[in-house]
Design a protein around this motif. Structure first.
Motif, PDB file in Angstrom:
ATOM      1  N   SER A   3       0.825  -1.217   0.000  1.00 29.05           N
ATOM      2  CA  SER A   3       0.000   0.000   0.000  1.00 29.05           C
ATOM      3  C   SER A   3       0.851   1.256   0.000  1.00 29.05           C
ATOM      4  O   SER A   3       0.525   2.229  -0.683  1.00 29.05           O
ATOM      5  N   ASN A   4       1.948   1.228   0.756  1.00 27.96           N
ATOM      6  CA  ASN A   4       2.840   2.402   0.796  1.00 27.96           C
ATOM      7  C   ASN A   4       3.308   2.748  -0.612  1.00 27.96           C
ATOM      8  O   ASN A   4       3.337   3.912  -1.009  1.00 27.96           O
ATOM      9  N   VAL A   5       3.688   1.720  -1.357  1.00 26.49           N
ATOM     10  CA  VAL A   5       4.286   1.936  -2.677  1.00 26.49           C
ATOM     11  C   VAL A   5       3.216   2.253  -3.726  1.00 26.49           C
ATOM     12  O   VAL A   5       3.336   3.235  -4.466  1.00 26.49           O
ATOM     13  N   TYR A   6       2.146   1.452  -3.780  1.00 29.83           N
ATOM     14  CA  TYR A   6       1.096   1.691  -4.784  1.00 29.83           C
ATOM     15  C   TYR A   6       0.451   3.065  -4.549  1.00 29.83           C
ATOM     16  O   TYR A   6       0.229   3.843  -5.478  1.00 29.83           O
ATOM     17  N   GLY A   7       0.141   3.341  -3.301  1.00 34.81           N
ATOM     18  CA  GLY A   7      -0.493   4.625  -2.975  1.00 34.81           C
ATOM     19  C   GLY A   7       0.421   5.794  -3.312  1.00 34.81           C
ATOM     20  O   GLY A   7      -0.026   6.818  -3.838  1.00 34.81           O
ATOM     21  N   ALA A   8       1.714   5.621  -3.037  1.00 34.13           N
ATOM     22  CA  ALA A   8       2.667   6.702  -3.318  1.00 34.13           C
ATOM     23  C   ALA A   8       2.768   6.964  -4.819  1.00 34.13           C
ATOM     24  O   ALA A   8       2.906   8.116  -5.246  1.00 34.13           O
ATOM     25  N   ALA A   9       2.682   5.902  -5.618  1.00 39.26           N
ATOM     26  CA  ALA A   9       2.739   6.085  -7.079  1.00 39.26           C
ATOM     27  C   ALA A   9       1.521   6.877  -7.560  1.00 39.26           C
ATOM     28  O   ALA A   9       1.629   7.776  -8.411  1.00 39.26           O
ATOM     29  N   VAL A  10       0.362   6.573  -6.988  1.00 35.09           N
ATOM     30  CA  VAL A  10      -0.868   7.306  -7.342  1.00 35.09           C
ATOM     31  C   VAL A  10      -0.742   8.759  -6.874  1.00 35.09           C
ATOM     32  O   VAL A  10      -1.041   9.699  -7.619  1.00 35.09           O
TER      33      VAL A  10
END
Lengths: 139, 156
Positions: free
Chosen positions: A79-86
């Motif tokens: 979630s940290n990574v996917y959310g940060a990309a968004v």
């Protein structure tokens, strides 16, 4: 606690605005790697806070209004990574992020409020999605 | 009043922002972050249970921006939006900015923080999640900005 929170928030908002991070051009030039000032500013902020927090943690700091110091340190999740990309995608398009958008609005820029409205919507939407998923029965 | 310099230099603003992170931890043992401040303010506005200190923090952010604007010559009511405002007509710019805000807000909540919560506070407390999130949103934002630059023929 609320008074401290308001004053620290005030100082933070003031510094963001005084450093012109609330301007599209400043963030856009940073993200185009034309101006490195904002990267340097972030590095200075971390370089100031990190050793002080480390010292406070090491000395088992007891805070006047919140008990023993407990720094938030979380392991990496998807979630940290996917959310940060968004988040990064929206940041690049708007040329602003949550605190600068508020500072922009507070200075009278009407379109800052438009971004703030979108931010409220996006945060509330994701919060709802997370809550719904948490309530789903697991198989 | 026009007291503030044109732009506060990074070597003054940066340590000041770092001290904000330290102050919030040192005094009330709370992590600085804007995403949760938005969320708790939203809950407050909807009459749901909320964390008051985060709403006060949100109010402080607005007040700080307001004071800075006053000290820089006063409020300036406008619909300017830099280069983006010059290239995109207002009728398209408004939905574009709402969408960008939605995407940013959704991503920040999903990730557990934004440029302040992860990018400054989390990295300062050496949280692995924050370092990963910060590296990801920085790389993505730089990449998307370059793609936009190419896609608009250098207009943005």
């Amino acid at each position: 606690m609320n008074r401290v929170s308001f004053l620290v928030g005030g100082a933070f908002g003031f510094l963001i605005s005084a450093a012109r991070l609330s301007e599209y051009a400043v963030i856009h030039d940073m993200l185009r790697l034309k101006e490195l000032d904002v990267f340097l500013l972030m590095a200075c902020a971390i370089g100031t806070a990190a050793p002080l927090l480390w010292l406070m943690r090491r000395s088992r700091w007891h805070t006047p209004f919140g008990g023993d110091l407990a720094l938030v340190r979380a392991p990496i999740t998807r979630s940290n990574v996917y959310g940060a990309a968004v988040f990064g995608t929206g940041w690049a398009i708007a040329g602003t992020c949550p605190v600068p958008a508020l500072a922009m609005s507070a200075s009278g820029a009407g379109l800052g409020l438009v971004v703030v409205a979108g931010l409220f919507g996006g945060i509330a939407l994701r919060d709802r999605v997370s809550a719904t998923r948490a309530n789903e029965p697991s198989c | 009043m026009d007291i503030l310099p044109e732009r506060l230099p990074w070597f003054v603003a940066g340590p000041g922002i770092g001290l904000c992170v330290v102050a919030l931890y040192a005094l009330i043992n709370r992590p600085l972050g804007a995403t949760t401040a938005y969320l708790e303010t939203f809950k407050f506005a909807r009459g749901r249970r909320f964390e008051p200190w985060r709403v006060w923090f949100f109010g402080g952010l607005i007040a700080g921006g307001f004071v800075a604007a006053l000290l820089r010559g006063g409020l300036s009511f406008n619909l300017d939006y830099g280069q983006l405002g010059e290239k995109v007509p207002l009728i398209l710019l408004v939905p574009l900015l709402v969408a960008a805000g939605l995407v940013m807000g959704y991503g920040a909540r999903w990730s557990g923080g934004c440029t302040s919560g992860h990018g400054i506070r989390g990295t300062s407390s050496l949280s692995p999640a924050s370092w990963a999130a910060t590296a990801t949103f920085m790389a993505t934002a730089v990449g998307v900005t370059f793609v936009l630059h190419l896609a608009t023929g250098g207009a943005l």
